[in-house]
Design an enzyme around this catalytic site. Structure first.
Site, PDB file in Angstrom:
ATOM      1  N   SER A 158     -45.495 -14.589   8.720  1.00 42.45           N
ATOM      2  CA  SER A 158     -45.904 -13.753   7.566  1.00 42.45           C
ATOM      3  C   SER A 158     -47.673 -13.888   7.606  1.00 42.45           C
ATOM      4  O   SER A 158     -48.132 -14.736   7.263  1.00 42.45           O
ATOM      5  CB  SER A 158     -45.492 -14.267   6.123  1.00 42.45           C
TER       6      SER A 158
ATOM      7  N   HIS B 222     -44.338 -10.273  10.415  1.00 46.32           N
ATOM      8  CA  HIS B 222     -43.819  -9.940   8.875  1.00 46.32           C
ATOM      9  C   HIS B 222     -44.975  -9.474   7.968  1.00 46.32           C
ATOM     10  O   HIS B 222     -45.994 -10.265   7.712  1.00 46.32           O
ATOM     11  CB  HIS B 222     -43.234 -11.168   8.400  1.00 46.32           C
TER      12      HIS B 222
ATOM     13  N   ASP C 122     -46.052  -8.184   4.441  1.00 41.74           N
ATOM     14  CA  ASP C 122     -45.778  -8.278   2.827  1.00 41.74           C
ATOM     15  C   ASP C 122     -46.387  -7.236   2.001  1.00 41.74           C
ATOM     16  O   ASP C 122     -47.686  -7.338   1.947  1.00 41.74           O
ATOM     17  CB  ASP C 122     -45.747  -9.592   2.307  1.00 41.74           C
TER      18      ASP C 122
ATOM     19  N   HIS D 164     -41.874  -5.812   4.791  1.00 39.23           N
ATOM     20  CA  HIS D 164     -41.010  -6.289   3.202  1.00 39.23           C
ATOM     21  C   HIS D 164     -41.857  -5.628   2.185  1.00 39.23           C
ATOM     22  O   HIS D 164     -42.895  -6.222   1.650  1.00 39.23           O
ATOM     23  CB  HIS D 164     -41.131  -7.865   3.411  1.00 39.23           C
TER      24      HIS D 164
ATOM     25  N   MET E 271     -42.055  -5.190  -1.454  1.00 47.31           N
ATOM     26  CA  MET E 271     -41.843  -5.733  -2.634  1.00 47.31           C
ATOM     27  C   MET E 271     -42.576  -4.958  -3.774  1.00 47.31           C
ATOM     28  O   MET E 271     -43.633  -5.238  -4.268  1.00 47.31           O
ATOM     29  CB  MET E 271     -42.264  -7.334  -3.025  1.00 47.31           C
TER      30      MET E 271
ATOM     31  N   MET F  23     -34.072 -13.898  -0.150  1.00 45.84           N
ATOM     32  CA  MET F  23     -35.508 -14.522  -0.470  1.00 45.84           C
ATOM     33  C   MET F  23     -35.171 -16.012  -0.760  1.00 45.84           C
ATOM     34  O   MET F  23     -34.197 -16.280  -1.644  1.00 45.84           O
ATOM     35  CB  MET F  23     -35.975 -13.851  -1.849  1.00 45.84           C
TER      36      MET F  23
HETATM   37  C1  DX5 Z   1     -43.441 -14.071  -0.502  1.00 46.00           C
HETATM   38  C2  DX5 Z   1     -43.273 -13.260   0.565  1.00 46.00           C
HETATM   39  C3  DX5 Z   1     -43.115 -13.993   2.036  1.00 46.00           C
HETATM   40  C4  DX5 Z   1     -44.491 -15.379   2.119  1.00 46.00           C
HETATM   41  C5  DX5 Z   1     -43.861 -16.491   2.612  1.00 46.00           C
HETATM   42  O1  DX5 Z   1     -43.029 -13.206  -1.397  1.00 46.00           O
HETATM   43  O2  DX5 Z   1     -42.287 -12.362   0.693  1.00 46.00           O
HETATM   44  O3  DX5 Z   1     -43.047 -13.506   3.143  1.00 46.00           O
HETATM   45  O4  DX5 Z   1     -45.522 -14.998   2.858  1.00 46.00           O
HETATM   46  O5  DX5 Z   1     -44.748 -17.516   2.651  1.00 46.00           O
HETATM   47  P1  DX5 Z   1     -44.449 -19.060   2.881  1.00 46.00           P
HETATM   48  O6  DX5 Z   1     -43.774 -19.030   4.246  1.00 46.00           O
HETATM   49  O7  DX5 Z   1     -45.717 -19.545   2.719  1.00 46.00           O
HETATM   50  O8  DX5 Z   1     -43.410 -19.396   1.720  1.00 46.00           O
HETATM   51 ZN    ZN Z   2     -41.792 -11.654   2.920  1.00 46.38          ZN
END
Ligand code: DX5
Ligand code: ZN
Length: 222
Positions: A10, A35, A37, A68, A70, A139
């Site tokens: 990510s 990935h 976000d 992804h 959100m 999640m």
């Molecule tokens: C959180 C994101 C993730 C995040 C994960 O809302 O969807 O993709 O970057 O980060 P880590 O691996 O640091 O928990």
């Molecule tokens: Zn994510």
């Protein structure tokens, strides 16, 4: 042999002032997907990057861009992200009353179709649309921020979804996102996940992102 496990770093945890270099590092180190976000400040209490950042990623990598979303009302944005280079487009089931239509549209746009569930959303919420997707993103933290603590109560849900998929859509992958590290990856593998998103464990690894990724891959069953 077909690869059955995938790492999707990510870039939320990458150094944004050197994003191109950070992506090149993970690509050279064997990342499978990137990935990305996207947060809108409404669906989650944070904002991250948008369409222009995705286009910049597209210019610097040949890896699949795993987007992804959100965001509330993803129906208003999926065309943008498909046009801007998403290979996988994942929307939250909690973000729209029209999830069926949104998934159909992602398919028409030619992207791999992903559906995401927050920790508080039960597996049965997926039942009506399970056969429409290529990817279920479970999640494992509440979305919005990197470097949060893995929520172990999500493990039975991963198992339940894998059972449902094995019956109704066996090709579909389960992706886990949030708090994935060397300490937690064994549990999600055992529960049935195949795609591992990790931000903090990769980009903030003391020995660098390549080492962070190797540390995770070392847990893949042989
Ligand atoms: C959180 C994101 C993730 C995040 C994960 O809302 O969807 O993709 O970057 O980060 P880590 O691996 O640091 O928990
Ligand atoms: Zn994510």
């Amino acid at each position: 042999m077909t690869q059955s496990y995938f790492i999707a770093p990510s870039i939320l945890s990458a150094d944004f002032s050197r994003l191109g270099e950070e992506i090149a590092r993970i690509e050279n180190a064997g990342a499978d997907w990137v990935h990305v976000d996207i947060m809108d400040g409404h669906f989650v209490p944070n904002m991250s990057m948008g369409r222009k950042a995705l286009e910049a990623c597209k210019q610097v990598t040949r890896l699949p861009l795993d987007v992804h979303l959100m965001v509330e009302a993803p129906e208003n944005f999926i065309e943008w992200y498909a046009e801007s280079g998403a290979s996988h487009l994942t929307v939250h089931i909690e973000a729209t009353p029209n999830i069926h239509r949104v998934l159909q549209r992602i398919r028409e746009l030619g992207c791999e179709v992903g559906i995401a569930l927050n920790p508080g959303t039960p597996a049965c919420a997926l039942d009506a649309v399970l056969q429409m997707v290529d990817l279920v993103l479970v999640m494992t933290v509440n979305p919005g921020f990197g470097a949060q603590t893995f929520i172990p109560e999500t493990l039975p849900k991963i198992r339940e979804i894998r059972q449902k998929l094995d019956r109704d859509n066996p090709q579909a992958l389960i992706q886990v996102d949030g708090g994935i590290s060397s300490k937690t990856i064994d549990q999600v593998i055992e529960a049935g996940a195949q795609v591992f998103v990790a931000g903090n464990a990769i980009f903030n690894h003391p020995a660098g992102p390549a080492a962070g990724m190797s540390a995770l891959k070392a847990h893949f069953p042989v």
